[in-house]
Design a protein around this motif. Structure first.
Motif, PDB file in Angstrom:
ATOM      1  N   ARG A 182      35.079  33.490  48.346  1.00 42.94           N
ATOM      2  CA  ARG A 182      34.873  32.261  48.086  1.00 42.94           C
ATOM      3  C   ARG A 182      35.291  31.241  49.347  1.00 42.94           C
TER       4      ARG A 182
ATOM      5  N   ILE B 226      31.074  40.459  42.612  1.00 40.99           N
ATOM      6  CA  ILE B 226      32.088  40.059  43.182  1.00 40.99           C
ATOM      7  C   ILE B 226      33.292  39.888  42.421  1.00 40.99           C
ATOM      8  N   ALA B 227      32.833  39.372  41.104  1.00 37.34           N
ATOM      9  CA  ALA B 227      33.869  39.149  40.002  1.00 37.34           C
ATOM     10  C   ALA B 227      34.827  40.350  39.827  1.00 37.34           C
TER      11      ALA B 227
ATOM     12  N   GLU C 283      27.512  37.444  42.747  1.00 38.26           N
ATOM     13  CA  GLU C 283      28.761  37.047  41.931  1.00 38.26           C
ATOM     14  C   GLU C 283      29.140  37.783  40.923  1.00 38.26           C
TER      15      GLU C 283
ATOM     16  N   TRP D 100      41.420  40.417  43.863  1.00 36.26           N
ATOM     17  CA  TRP D 100      41.500  38.796  44.150  1.00 36.26           C
ATOM     18  C   TRP D 100      41.401  38.786  45.601  1.00 36.26           C
TER      19      TRP D 100
ATOM     20  N   ARG E  59      37.822  38.703  46.582  1.00 34.49           N
ATOM     21  CA  ARG E  59      37.044  37.491  45.845  1.00 34.49           C
ATOM     22  C   ARG E  59      37.330  36.057  46.556  1.00 34.49           C
ATOM     23  N   GLU E  60      38.640  36.202  46.998  1.00 34.09           N
ATOM     24  CA  GLU E  60      39.117  34.914  47.636  1.00 34.09           C
ATOM     25  C   GLU E  60      38.449  34.743  49.034  1.00 34.09           C
TER      26      GLU E  60
ATOM     27  N   ARG F 248      34.615  49.447  43.969  1.00 33.60           N
ATOM     28  CA  ARG F 248      35.654  48.372  44.384  1.00 33.60           C
ATOM     29  C   ARG F 248      36.200  49.093  45.886  1.00 33.60           C
TER      30      ARG F 248
END
Length: 178
Positions: free
Chosen positions: A152, A140-141, A137, A145, A148-149, A21
């Motif tokens: 998105r 990414i999950a 996906e 945050w 991820r944002e 990460r």
């Protein structure tokens, strides 16, 4: 660096929650000229990048070249990249998706010139339920945050990466003031 097609097809999955990460130190190393940082980033993210590119362009030489181009762009633009969170993956996927759309359009245009009589226009493939996108996906999950944002905002709302980073930073600052 590993062959992208082999890395995607045979690389195995990261265990749930085991996807790396934090790429900040590697991006800093890349900015400082450490070739090993690019190699490590490539090893971490090549499967996801290749999966997105291959979904749009089909598996093969064009997808492999596009995947390598994404990492070349990372190397060339590393000093100008601002991460919203700690992962390079959202930037890589947004870049891969944009590049593969451009290549798809270019290939479609080339085919049209050769086959004007055929008539029917191809639509840009955008099946987000494909194996490559499902893997992305899932990964990414597991990210923070902010990462991820940004992902998105780029993939669902069509913002560019820089715009998305600015919005995420502005939102985070606004929430911090509350």
């Amino acid at each position: 660096m590993a062959d992208s097609t082999q890395a995607f097809r045979h690389g195995g999955r990261h265990p749930a929650g085991g996807y790396p990460r934090d790429d900040v130190a590697l991006l800093d190393g890349l900015r400082a000229g450490a070739d090993s940082a690019l190699s490590t980033l490539h090893e971490r993210h090549v499967r996801a990048v290749y999966g997105v590119v291959a979904d749009r362009l089909g598996a093969g030489l064009l997808a492999e070249e596009a995947t390598h181009d994404v990492f070349l762009m990372l190397w060339r633009k590393c000093r100008r990249i601002t991460l919203a969170g700690t992962s390079c993956l959202p930037w890589l996927i947004v870049t891969a998706d944009s590049l593969s759309k451009d290549l798809f359009r270019s290939e479609r245009s080339r085919r049209r010139r050769w086959h004007r009589a055929a008539g029917a226009a191809e639509e840009i493939a955008s099946d987000r339920s494909s194996d490559g996108w499902c893997e992305v996906e899932r990964i990414i999950a597991t990210l923070a945050w902010a990462d991820r944002e940004v992902f998105r905002l780029c993939t669902e709302e069509g913002l560019g990466y820089r715009q998305a980073v600015r919005r995420v930073r502005d939102d985070a600052a606004e929430w911090g003031e509350r």
